[in-house]
Design a protein around this motif. Structure first.
Motif, short mmCIF file in Angstrom:
data_model
loop_
_atom_site.label_atom_id
_atom_site.label_comp_id
_atom_site.label_asym_id
_atom_site.label_seq_id
_atom_site.Cartn_x
_atom_site.Cartn_y
_atom_site.Cartn_z
N CYS A 14 0.81 -1.23 0.00
CA CYS A 14 0.00 0.00 0.00
C CYS A 14 0.84 1.28 0.00
N HIS A 29 -3.17 -3.60 -8.02
CA HIS A 29 -3.29 -3.41 -6.57
C HIS A 29 -4.68 -2.88 -6.22
N CYS A 77 -7.45 -3.84 -3.27
CA CYS A 77 -7.29 -3.03 -2.05
C CYS A 77 -8.30 -1.89 -2.03
N CYS A 124 -6.84 1.78 -0.96
CA CYS A 124 -6.15 2.50 -2.04
C CYS A 124 -7.13 2.93 -3.12
#
Ligand SMILES: [Zn+2]
Lengths: 227, 211
Positions: free
Chosen positions: A3, A29, A33, A36
């Motif tokens: 992150c 990502h 996530c 994020c």
């Protein structure tokens, strides 16, 4: 990528400023996530907010004023005084351009005259140097002295004028070293003879005021003796 | 025979850009020869972009107008150096950024406020929901907040985010205009976006807590 690494890239990702490889990594990502993803959404909203409010309205009057102000300033730039204008700014009324041109020509003519005169001055000085020391001592200026103009020359090159004076003085001293009393004639007009201790000085003024004949001769004391 | 209007309609976007460039080149050449009407046309073509960029850099309309005037005077004075085949718009952007920087320094007004100072300042107004921006009063209020948000940035961050996000120029061009490396400019853009985002979030939070 974790992150914190992705978070550093999100500001650039949101504005499409990452290269394709980095973009792919960030997108992978974000798929997994939520935190994020929220970050990325926040940047998008912020960018939208900035874009939709950073364009203030300017009315036509503002633009008209702007162009008028620019035109005025350009006009001022264009009429900034040049050399000719600078000269005539000394006069209260600005003469017509033709007059300016005429005055510049006169100025150039005057300058060349001064330069010409200065070269004539040198010649007249030579005449003075070779002239009789007695004439140089006269209180009235001789015609050759009158030709030696001077304050102008002195202003232009004072050192030169001083040198000339010294030269004349030296010649005067040579003259006075001669066994003659050169108290000299007070008047130029009459032909005169002056006597000194043992030398006789005779001056003859010719019709030409520039030419004076002077000669020295030993006194004929012997004559008196014989009488 | 083909009608002229049909021809015009058939012009591609690339043709239009080429035509625009030709027109700009011809105006520049005429202005270089002392044609003030051509120079006036150059101003008309660029005035909105210049004054808007100046507002984004300086944050108020009066300064933006003064800056725009200075920009066009500098353009006029340097017209002889302009190569019409080179990037005229980029050159005007660069002049605008420089003029705004000089003006801000001369007036000593570019006293940057920190995010905290801005947010803690009592004059911070309540946020307005984006779907209400039809009202010009609300719109002006939002602009005031944007000006405050931009005022929290450094001079370079502000120039970078303005050219990249508000003028929509590619990063490389922004770097060229600012005379920096693309890497430096990317870092400035990233930092500026983060600061603007934080400013907005705090402002929204403050508005919500005031209700
Ligand atoms: Zn994450």
């Amino acid at each position: 990528m974790n992150c914190p690494d992705v978070e550093k890239l999100i500001p650039l990702y949101s504005g499409d400023d990452l290269d394709p490889k980095q973009t792919r990594i960030v997108e992978q990502h974000l798929d997994s996530c939520e935190n994020c993803r929220n970050q990325a959404r926040g940047f998008e909203q912020s960018a939208l907010w900035l874009k939709s409010n950073a364009s203030p309205e300017f009315d036509d009057a503002t633009f008209l004023q702007l162009r008028q102000a620019v035109r005025l300033e350009i006009a001022q730039i264009q009429t900034k005084p040049g050399f000719g204008d600078w000269i005539f700014s000394l006069w209260p009324h600005r003469p017509a351009p033709a007059l300016s041109a005429a005055a510049i020509i006169i100025l150039i003519a005057a300058l060349s005259l001064i330069i010409f005169r200065s070269s004539t001055d040198k010649n007249s000085n030579l005449i003075t140097v070779v002239s009789d020391p007695a004439i140089n001592r006269q209180e009235k200026p001789s015609p050759t002295d009158a030709l030696q103009a001077p304050p102008k020359a002195a202003l232009r090159n004072p050192k030169k004028t001083i040198a000339r004076k010294e030269e004349r003085l030296a010649i005067n001293q040579i003259g006075s070293s001669a066994p003659t009393d050169i108290t000299g004639p007070k008047s130029e007009e009459k032909t005169e003879t002056t006597s000194s201790n043992n030398m006789l000085r005779i001056e003859l003024q010719t019709a030409d005021p520039n030419i004076r004949i002077i000669w020295f001769t030993p006194k004929k004391e012997t004559q008196n003796d014989s009488k | 025979m083909v009608d002229a209007s049909v021809m015009t309609n058939n012009l591609t976007a690339a043709d239009e850009i080429a035509d625009e460039k030709l027109l700009t080149n011809s105006l520049i050449l005429r202005a270089q020869q002392g044609d003030l009407q051509a120079f006036d046309q150059i101003i008309i073509k660029h005035q909105r972009r210049v004054i808007t960029l100046a507002w984004r850099m300086l944050g108020n309309k009066d300064d933006a107008r003064d800056a725009a005037q200075d920009v066009f005077i500098r353009v006029y004075k340097n017209l002889s150096k302009v190569d019409p085949d080179r990037d005229f718009s980029g050159w005007i952007y660069r002049i605008t950024i420089n003029v705004c920087r000089d003006l801000a320094r001369a007036r000593n007004r570019h006293s940057r406020l920190s995010l905290e100072e801005e947010i803690e300042a009592g004059n911070m107004t309540e946020p307005v929901s984006l779907d209400n921006t039809e009202s010009s009063a609300i719109y002006n209020q939002e602009q005031m907040i944007i000006a405050r948000a931009l005022a929290t940035l450094t001079e370079k961050e502000r120039a970078a985010i303005t050219l990249r996000d508000l003028e929509g120029l590619p990063g490389d061009e922004v770097a060229r205009i600012l005379g920096s490396s693309p890497t430096t400019v990317r870092s400035q853009i990233s930092s500026a976006r983060s600061k603007i985002k934080i400013f907005r979030e705090r402002w929204l939070k403050k508005g919500a807590s005031n209700k």
